[in-house]
Write a protein that holds these residues in place. Structure first.
Motif, short mmCIF file in Angstrom:
data_model
loop_
_atom_site.label_atom_id
_atom_site.label_comp_id
_atom_site.label_asym_id
_atom_site.label_seq_id
_atom_site.Cartn_x
_atom_site.Cartn_y
_atom_site.Cartn_z
N CYS A 1 0.81 -1.22 0.00
CA CYS A 1 0.00 0.00 0.00
C CYS A 1 0.84 1.27 0.00
CB CYS A 1 -0.93 0.02 1.21
SG CYS A 1 -0.03 0.23 2.75
N PHE B 1 -9.04 -2.34 -9.62
CA PHE B 1 -8.05 -1.42 -10.19
C PHE B 1 -7.04 -0.89 -9.18
CE2 PHE B 1 -12.01 -1.10 -12.71
CZ PHE B 1 -11.56 -1.86 -13.78
N PRO C 1 -4.36 -2.25 -6.97
CA PRO C 1 -3.72 -3.55 -6.77
C PRO C 1 -3.55 -3.93 -5.29
CG PRO C 1 -2.49 -2.21 -8.35
CD PRO C 1 -3.50 -1.31 -7.71
N CYS D 1 1.89 5.07 -6.96
CA CYS D 1 2.01 4.22 -5.77
C CYS D 1 2.84 2.97 -6.05
CB CYS D 1 0.62 3.79 -5.30
SG CYS D 1 -0.21 2.74 -6.50
N ALA E 1 1.95 -0.04 -5.27
CA ALA E 1 1.07 -1.16 -5.59
C ALA E 1 1.00 -1.39 -7.10
CB ALA E 1 -0.32 -0.92 -5.02
N LYS E 2 0.93 -0.31 -7.86
CA LYS E 2 0.82 -0.45 -9.31
C LYS E 2 2.07 -1.10 -9.90
CE LYS E 2 -3.06 2.02 -10.35
NZ LYS E 2 -4.23 1.51 -11.06
N THR F 1 -7.34 1.85 -1.65
CA THR F 1 -6.56 1.76 -0.42
C THR F 1 -6.32 3.15 0.17
OG1 THR F 1 -5.45 -0.21 -1.20
CG2 THR F 1 -4.35 1.03 0.53
N CYS G 1 -6.59 7.64 -5.73
CA CYS G 1 -5.26 7.69 -6.34
C CYS G 1 -4.59 9.08 -6.33
CB CYS G 1 -5.30 7.12 -7.75
SG CYS G 1 -5.80 5.39 -7.77
S1 SF4 Z 1 -5.71 3.90 -4.17
FE1 SF4 Z 1 -4.62 4.27 -6.09
S2 SF4 Z 1 -2.71 5.25 -5.46
FE2 SF4 Z 1 -3.58 4.27 -3.64
S3 SF4 Z 1 -2.62 2.25 -3.57
FE3 SF4 Z 1 -4.55 2.03 -4.68
S4 SF4 Z 1 -3.99 2.26 -6.84
FE4 SF4 Z 1 -2.30 3.05 -5.64
#
Ligand code: SF4
Ligand SMILES: Nc1ncnc2c1ncn2[C@@H]1O[C@H](COP(=O)(O)OP(=O)(O)O)[C@@H](O)[C@H]1O
Ligand code: SF4
Ligand SMILES: [Mg+2]
Lengths: 443, 153
Positions: A47, A139, A141, A195, A197-198, A296, A301
């Motif tokens: 995260c 979407f 991750p 981030c 995670a992507k 998250t 994002c």
């Molecule tokens: S909310 Fe968006 S920026 Fe935050 S961890 Fe998830 S994909 Fe990444």
């Protein structure tokens, strides 16, 4: 095996064991032992909270650097749409895409338009029946990973549709292959990520073998260079060339859900709230909801840990841009519908569960350890001070029964032990001195 | 002395406390996940214990939920102080509910709670005394394949 793909790495030399990460990690994946932080890989969901929290900048996501891309003949930047909201309020997406070409990419491919396409594909999907309820957006991750680790029951609820970034990269490769006669592996697609995670989703996409994206660079890393470059660009004046459509709203909470134009969709952001909803779904609730957009990051994002701009200011910009350019679609709906029918968006693969390690692989041993854990927990002060290196007294008790910590690593347990030893000792000393005095009196 | 081979723990449930509703079921799931019970069984326990918990929140004063887990089975007992159920057979009918309009507006009261417990449990026993309380006890058996959240681990 999967662990090789985890994104977060701690630089031991820089880590001073200051515990900030320990407190913010939403999955209790961090321990500080011998003054150094370590990450329990089976629990980490990438995260990025710890990256943000570390006062020493010792926790870094594994990303690419520019030199990694010298092997490609042609490079295309695939900026997460959050990038559009990192600069002054009058800087338009078209200017930013032009800026990316100035700083060294051969081209830049917008992701807001593919996001709009995915919104339309989702609308089509939600019109069909026989789907698990509610569907969960795939979407973010880190959310997918959370489900793999903690809610394997909800894996089937994840929407089997390709993400906008993958579609953008696939299109970019296809276009450039046609236009320039290049082979697929000669074109490098580079995601500009908000981030960690992507980056994991790129290195190890959950439903397929390979991503269409070849690497990722943090938005925070290209930010200074891009900012400089932007000052030398004359803004695109032609309205028709502006990035537009509902996809512009994807980076904020509710961006996806509102683009679906139905009432039975929810948007949830922030891991604690997401976890509460997942518990309910696991209990068989929320069957009247069709789709849940989950993030998250509490501000979605735009609040990704590798972005630069204050997420609330960025959100304001999203709303302004949406108002101006959001209602004009960037591509004909009919075309997207046709692609949807041809399964252009579908991702058939299964996402594997990957539950956090249980107390033991043998169920009886695990039950015994559970009992022991309760006994250890009863000895602890239950103030979650973190001094033992575990984030909570409960996780510490778990570490003890798993053999990863000793009960007296807790200062409170150690003090009690010391007190009982010293009172025993005191008693022995007193007894002996009494005896000595008695003997002296006799003689 | 015989070593007790099972683990048990109890949680309090308070009637009318919709804010904490579902907490006991969440705690139960956390225990099962740590022990490594497979996700199918967890889903069944989750649904059954959540419905039993909600019935306390909606109709009773207070209760304790006790989970007892051994290698062979998971047993959940929800023992409440409350109005009791006059006609258990009727209460077990799908769609039968005495929920108030307010409860229905909150999405409860479909009359599927007790039937869902029955569907997800291997054994169900309900004892009730009007004016005193209700005791709902159900068992989910753990056969060979009960362990392990997935083979992929
Ligand atoms: S909310 Fe968006 S920026 Fe935050 S961890 Fe998830 S994909 Fe990444
Ligand atoms: N613990 C309880 N105490 C008193 N009455 C109960 C209790 N559990 C269930 N009931 C009664 O049984 C009925 C059916 O319960 P259930 O199948 O869970 O449906 P619902 O909760 O939707 O009404 C309830 O409406 C209520 O009248
Ligand atoms: S990335 Fe998130 S889940 Fe992983 S260790 Fe850091 S804070 Fe914990
Ligand atoms: Mg009920």
């Amino acid at each position: 095996m999967q662990d090789d793909f985890r994104s977060i790495k701690i630089e031991k030399d820089k880590c001073q064991g200051r515990m900030a990460c320990l407190r913010v990690c939403p999955t209790q994946a961090i321990r500080v032992r011998h003054k150094k932080a370590t990450i329990l890989k089976d629990r980490c969901i990438d995260c990025g909270e710890c990256v943000r929290a570390c006062p020493n900048k010792a926790i870094l996501p594994q990303t690419s650097s520019f030199s990694d891309f010298s092997k490609f003949k042609y490079t295309v930047a695939i900026p997460s749409p959050d990038l559009y909201y990192q600069f002054g309020k009058d800087v338009l997406p078209s200017t930013i895409l032009a800026g990316l070409k100035k700083i060294g990419f051969d081209d830049a491919h917008d992701v807001a338009c593919p996001s709009e396409a995915v919104s339309i594909a989702l609308q089509e999907l939600l019109d069909s029946n026989n789907l698990p309820r509610p569907l969960i957006s795939p979407f973010c991750p880190a959310i997918v990973r959370l489900i793999q680790v903690r809610y394997p029951n909800l894996l089937d609820n994840l929407v089997p549709i390709e993400s906008p970034m993958e579609i953008a990269a696939r299109e970019a490769k296809r276009e450039k292959m046609e236009e320039l006669g290049l082979k697929e592996n000669e074109i490098g697609t580079i995601y500009l990520t908000p981030c960690p995670a992507k980056t994991v989703a790129i290195r190890n996409p959950p439903r397929k073998k390979h991503s269409f994206i070849d690497g990722a660079i943090p938005i925070s890393e290209i930010y200074p260079t891009l900012l400089q470059a932007l000052t030398h660009i004359t803004p695109e004046s032609e309205q028709e060339k502006q990035v537009r459509g509902i996809g512009l709203g994807w980076p904020i909470v509710g961006g996806q859900a509102s683009s679906l134009k139905r009432e039975d969709c929810l948007a949830i952001a922030g891991l604690n709230d997401v976890i509460r909803i997942f518990e309910e779904i696991e209990n068989g609730k929320l069957k009247d909801i069709r789709y849940i957009e989950c993030h998250t990051c509490p501000t979605a994002c735009v609040g990704g840990s590798l972005n630069v701009e204050n997420p609330y200011i960025a959100r304001g910009k999203v709303l302004r841009l949406l108002e101006k350019y959001g209602s004009k679609p960037c591509q004909p709906r009919e075309k997207i519908r046709e692609l949807y029918q041809k399964k252009y968006f579908s991702l058939p693969g299964k996402i594997p569960a990957s539950p956090a390690e249980p107390l033991d692989d043998d169920i009886q041993v695990a039950i015994n350890k559970m009992k022991r854990k309760q006994e250890v927990y009863d000895l602890l002060p239950k103030i979650d001070c973190g001094a033992c290196g575990a984030p909570t007294c409960m996780t510490f008790a778990e570490d003890v029964v798993k053999g990863n910590a000793a009960a007296d690593d807790c200062v409170f347990v150690a003090i009690k032990k010391f007190e009982s030893i010293s009172s025993d000792l005191l008693e022995t000393i007193l007894k002996h001195s009494r005896k000595v005095r008695h003997n002296e009196n006799l003689s | 002395m015989r070593m007790d081979k099972s683990y048990s723990q109890s949680f309090e449930i308070t009637g009318n406390n919709f804010f904490d509703a579902g907490k006991a079921a969440t705690e139960v799931k956390m225990i099962l996940k740590q022990i490594g019970i497979n996700s199918d069984i967890i889903r069944r326990v989750a649904i059954a214990s959540y419905e039993a918990e909600m019935n306390v929140v909606m109709y009773a004063k207070r209760a304790s939920m006790t989970i007892e887990i051994s290698q062979e089975k998971i047993k959940i007992v929800v023992d409440d102080e409350g109005p009791g159920i006059q006609n258990i057979e009727l209460a077990m009918k799908e769609g039968y509910s005495t929920a108030t309009t307010e409860m229905r507006e909150m999405g409860f009261g479909a009359g599927m709670g007790l039937p869902n417990i029955k569907r997800n449990a291997d054994h169900l026993k309900i004892e009730s005394e009007v004016g005193k309380g209700t005791k709902v006890e159900f068992v989910i058996e753990l056969k060979e394949s009960a362990r392990g959240g997935s083979k992929e681990r």
